[in-house]
Design a protein around this motif. Structure first.
Motif, PDB file in Angstrom:
ATOM      1  N   LYS A   1      63.887  37.217  87.185  1.00 16.40           N
ATOM      2  CA  LYS A   1      64.665  38.400  86.793  1.00 16.40           C
ATOM      3  C   LYS A   1      65.534  38.144  85.564  1.00 16.40           C
ATOM      4  O   LYS A   1      65.794  39.046  84.783  1.00 16.40           O
ATOM      5  CB  LYS A   1      65.516  38.888  87.959  1.00 16.40           C
ATOM      6  CG  LYS A   1      66.061  40.271  87.745  1.00 16.40           C
ATOM      7  CD  LYS A   1      66.007  41.074  88.987  1.00 16.40           C
ATOM      8  CE  LYS A   1      66.399  42.501  88.665  1.00 16.40           C
ATOM      9  NZ  LYS A   1      66.180  43.394  89.734  1.00 16.40           N
ATOM     10  N   GLU A   2      65.964  36.919  85.373  1.00 13.70           N
ATOM     11  CA  GLU A   2      66.817  36.587  84.229  1.00 13.70           C
ATOM     12  C   GLU A   2      66.010  36.366  82.949  1.00 13.70           C
ATOM     13  O   GLU A   2      66.586  36.281  81.864  1.00 13.70           O
ATOM     14  CB  GLU A   2      67.659  35.352  84.532  1.00 13.70           C
ATOM     15  CG  GLU A   2      68.570  35.510  85.739  1.00 13.70           C
ATOM     16  CD  GLU A   2      69.517  36.701  85.613  1.00 13.70           C
ATOM     17  OE1 GLU A   2      70.094  36.891  84.537  1.00 13.70           O
ATOM     18  OE2 GLU A   2      69.644  37.443  86.606  1.00 13.70           O
TER      19      GLU A   2
ATOM     20  N   LYS B   1      61.222  48.041  84.465  1.00 12.12           N
ATOM     21  CA  LYS B   1      62.487  48.415  83.816  1.00 12.12           C
ATOM     22  C   LYS B   1      63.399  49.143  84.795  1.00 12.12           C
ATOM     23  O   LYS B   1      64.608  48.921  84.795  1.00 12.12           O
ATOM     24  CB  LYS B   1      62.228  49.252  82.572  1.00 12.12           C
ATOM     25  CG  LYS B   1      61.687  48.377  81.451  1.00 12.12           C
ATOM     26  CD  LYS B   1      61.903  48.853  80.075  1.00 12.12           C
ATOM     27  CE  LYS B   1      63.262  49.089  79.620  1.00 12.12           C
ATOM     28  NZ  LYS B   1      63.617  48.467  78.373  1.00 12.12           N
ATOM     29  N   LYS B   2      62.815  50.003  85.624  1.00  9.65           N
ATOM     30  CA  LYS B   2      63.609  50.697  86.654  1.00  9.65           C
ATOM     31  C   LYS B   2      64.231  49.708  87.621  1.00  9.65           C
ATOM     32  O   LYS B   2      65.324  49.929  88.128  1.00  9.65           O
ATOM     33  CB  LYS B   2      62.740  51.675  87.442  1.00  9.65           C
ATOM     34  CG  LYS B   2      62.596  53.021  86.815  1.00  9.65           C
ATOM     35  CD  LYS B   2      61.825  53.932  87.757  1.00  9.65           C
ATOM     36  CE  LYS B   2      61.571  55.268  87.119  1.00  9.65           C
ATOM     37  NZ  LYS B   2      60.744  56.139  87.963  1.00  9.65           N
TER      38      LYS B   2
ATOM     39  N   GLY C   1      65.267  46.808  86.860  1.00 10.07           N
ATOM     40  CA  GLY C   1      66.273  45.997  86.177  1.00 10.07           C
ATOM     41  C   GLY C   1      65.749  44.797  85.412  1.00 10.07           C
ATOM     42  O   GLY C   1      66.540  43.946  84.990  1.00 10.07           O
ATOM     43  N   TYR C   2      64.458  44.710  85.203  1.00  5.11           N
ATOM     44  CA  TYR C   2      63.881  43.596  84.457  1.00  5.11           C
ATOM     45  C   TYR C   2      63.914  43.885  82.955  1.00  5.11           C
ATOM     46  O   TYR C   2      63.866  45.041  82.529  1.00  5.11           O
ATOM     47  CB  TYR C   2      62.418  43.370  84.868  1.00  5.11           C
ATOM     48  CG  TYR C   2      62.259  42.751  86.231  1.00  5.11           C
ATOM     49  CD1 TYR C   2      62.148  41.382  86.387  1.00  5.11           C
ATOM     50  CD2 TYR C   2      62.212  43.555  87.362  1.00  5.11           C
ATOM     51  CE1 TYR C   2      61.985  40.816  87.639  1.00  5.11           C
ATOM     52  CE2 TYR C   2      62.049  42.999  88.624  1.00  5.11           C
ATOM     53  CZ  TYR C   2      61.949  41.636  88.751  1.00  5.11           C
ATOM     54  OH  TYR C   2      61.794  41.074  89.995  1.00  5.11           O
ATOM     55  N   ASN C   3      63.975  42.821  82.168  1.00  5.88           N
ATOM     56  CA  ASN C   3      63.828  42.916  80.720  1.00  5.88           C
ATOM     57  C   ASN C   3      62.334  42.781  80.444  1.00  5.88           C
ATOM     58  O   ASN C   3      61.751  41.730  80.693  1.00  5.88           O
ATOM     59  CB  ASN C   3      64.618  41.809  80.020  1.00  5.88           C
ATOM     60  CG  ASN C   3      64.505  41.882  78.524  1.00  5.88           C
ATOM     61  OD1 ASN C   3      64.120  42.906  77.957  1.00  5.88           O
ATOM     62  ND2 ASN C   3      64.826  40.793  77.859  1.00  5.88           N
TER      63      ASN C   3
END
Length: 136
Positions: A88-89, A110-111, A113-115
């Protein structure tokens, strides 16, 4: 014939509509993750800032994939998205055959929270540029 008359008389409105449709298309495309060129993807992978997720079928993946790529076929993605929690980071680079599935998967990530970045041109472009592939 009336259509062309309307366009010629209302050229300003038609131009505005075309511009808004273009802006909407670009906005939707970016929601799926900004495209990453093969050069930029290589830089991110080598600096350990990104993880590649290959969305192709098993046969295409075993024929050649980017080193250390995680294989999650497009059809299984919703069931297996949890496998990416450890990354995730990092930036997730989505790779598919030619870019056809990366958009939908990118919007999901993206929804969550991932880049997300999408490999520009997919694995076809990667291969065309003679970049390294791991077989098996």
């Amino acid at each position: 014939m009336d259509f062309f008359v309307f366009i010629s008389e209302q050229w300003l409105l038609v131009s505005l509509l075309v511009a808004l449709l273009y802006a909407l298309a670009i906005s939707e495309r970016l929601k799926a993750g900004k495209p990453a060129s093969a050069h930029e993807a290589t830089r991110l992978i080598n600096s350990d800032e990104a993880k590649v997720v290959d969305l192709r079928d098993r046969s295409e993946f075993t024929a050649g994939h980017i080193v250390d790529a995680i294989h999650i076929p497009h059809g299984e993605f919703e069931k297996r998205v949890g496998e990416l929690a450890a990354y995730k980071e990092k930036t997730i680079i989505l790779a598919d055959k030619m870019g056809q599935h990366a958009g939908a998967v990118g919007r999901q990530l993206k929804k969550a929270g991932y880049n997300v970045r999408r490999l520009e041109g997919g694995m076809s472009e990667w291969s065309n540029q003679k970049l390294p592939l791991v077989k098996g």
